[in-house]
Design an enzyme around this catalytic site. Structure first.
Site, short mmCIF file in Angstrom:
data_model
loop_
_atom_site.label_atom_id
_atom_site.label_comp_id
_atom_site.label_asym_id
_atom_site.label_seq_id
_atom_site.Cartn_x
_atom_site.Cartn_y
_atom_site.Cartn_z
N HIS A 149 0.82 -1.22 0.00
CA HIS A 149 -0.08 0.00 -0.17
C HIS A 149 0.88 1.17 0.11
O HIS A 149 0.82 2.11 -0.90
CB HIS A 149 -0.81 0.01 1.31
CG HIS A 149 -1.78 1.22 1.20
ND1 HIS A 149 -3.07 1.29 1.20
CD2 HIS A 149 -1.24 2.39 1.96
CE1 HIS A 149 -3.35 2.62 1.29
NE2 HIS A 149 -2.40 3.20 1.97
N GLU A 150 1.98 1.25 0.90
CA GLU A 150 2.91 2.33 1.04
C GLU A 150 3.44 2.71 -0.24
O GLU A 150 3.70 3.69 -0.63
CB GLU A 150 3.77 2.36 1.92
CG GLU A 150 2.78 2.19 3.38
CD GLU A 150 1.84 3.33 3.77
OE1 GLU A 150 2.07 4.46 3.22
OE2 GLU A 150 0.81 3.18 4.39
N HIS A 153 1.60 4.30 -2.99
CA HIS A 153 1.69 5.77 -3.01
C HIS A 153 2.83 6.35 -3.58
O HIS A 153 2.74 7.37 -4.44
CB HIS A 153 1.68 6.15 -1.57
CG HIS A 153 0.31 6.14 -0.67
ND1 HIS A 153 -0.82 6.67 -1.10
CD2 HIS A 153 0.15 5.49 0.58
CE1 HIS A 153 -1.80 6.52 -0.51
NE2 HIS A 153 -1.18 5.97 0.68
N GLU A 207 -6.14 6.90 -1.48
CA GLU A 207 -6.16 5.74 -0.49
C GLU A 207 -6.59 4.71 -1.28
O GLU A 207 -6.29 3.41 -1.21
CB GLU A 207 -7.00 5.92 0.74
CG GLU A 207 -6.28 6.73 1.87
CD GLU A 207 -4.83 6.30 2.22
OE1 GLU A 207 -4.72 4.91 2.34
OE2 GLU A 207 -4.11 7.04 2.20
#
Ligand SMILES: [Zn+2]
Length: 277
Positions: A149-150, A153, A207
């Site tokens: 997930h990070e 980004h 997100e």
């Protein structure tokens, strides 16, 4: 009286003109390929990747120095090894979204902290907090989910997008802003990168993109993409009712769970293939 009014008018015009100039030099980019999850939103960027990555490297160095000064940097060798093994598997998977990404100067460190947190700065500078690993008792699959997930980004250059928005606002609001010049002030930009990566919550749009790309990265790296569902459940419970600040503007838990279920199901074939290798 009249001259003050015209001065105001000129100022308003200048501000409007600057805003126009900012928009004019704004480039619209496609940071990532859509992947199996189909993220294809175009983004407006005022700052260049090179500029942002340089400042992010500076910001990262500062954060690591701060952690080291508190004796909080990579204190537990086993924890660091575990996190870095997962990073080593996730990074090659980024090629599905950006062919250039596996060659970025990736860095992964563990910060000893009670905080349940993890982040990745533009250009692939990542930190995982021991609080996340210990308090949530994460499995490797769950750790891969949060790191995926990070990383997403960073692949989507959300930091660059948000810093660009901040600059555009400053230019629109203040004539002084233009005097600083956009190419200057790496330190100032480093500060903005730190704020948008670590302290300020991401938008829901960002997100959702990170969630979807994250599950695909995990699956391609051979981690069970369904672990994202349990990870975010644990995350929601971590605050004992009140979710951690990390989650405050994330999508509502119900929507997020449904979205993760849908997209984890979609990338299951990628996981099955990766597991056979
Ligand atoms: Zn996020």
């Amino acid at each position: 009286m009249k001259s003050i009014q015209s001065l105001r008018a000129i100022r308003a015009l200048a501000a409007a003109l600057l805003a126009t100039l900012a928009l004019a030099s704004c480039e619209t980019v496609q940071t990532t390929q859509p992947g199996a999850v189909g993220v294809d939103r175009k983004q407006s960027m005022l700052l260049s990747s090179a500029e942002v990555d340089k400042s992010a490297a500076l910001a990262y160095q500062q954060e690591m120095k701060k952690a080291a000064a508190k004796n909080a940097l990579n204190r537990d060798a086993a924890q660091v090894a575990r996190v870095r093994v997962i990073a080593l598997r996730l990074v090659p998977a980024t090629a599905a979204f950006r062919p250039d990404a596996p060659r970025w100067a990736w860095e992964t460190n563990v910060i000893a902290s009670n905080e349940v947190n993890a982040w990745c700065m533009p250009g692939g500078k990542m930190a995982v907090y021991s609080g996340l690993i210990e308090k949530l008792k994460v499995t490797d699959d769950e750790l891969a989910a949060v790191m995926g997930h990070e990383i997403a980004h960073a692949l989507r250059e959300h930091g660059r997008e948000r810093a660009s928005q901040a600059y555009a606002q400053a230019l629109g609001l203040s004539v002084v802003g233009s005097a600083l010049g956009l190419g200057q002030g790496s330190m100032q930009l480093a500060q903005i990168i730190t704020e948008v990566t670590i302290n300020l919550p991401n938008s829901r749009e960002h997100e959702v993109e990170a969630d979807r790309i994250g599950v695909e990265l995990a699956a391609r790296a051979g981690y069970d993409p369904r672990a994202a569902i349990t990870l975010w459940q644990k995350m929601g419970q971590a605050g004992g009712g009140a979710p951690p600040q990390f989650l405050s503007t994330h999508p509502s838990p119900q929507n997020r769970q449904k979205d993760l279920e849908d997209f984890a199901a979609r990338v299951m074939p990628l996981y099955e293939t990766a597991r056979k290798r």
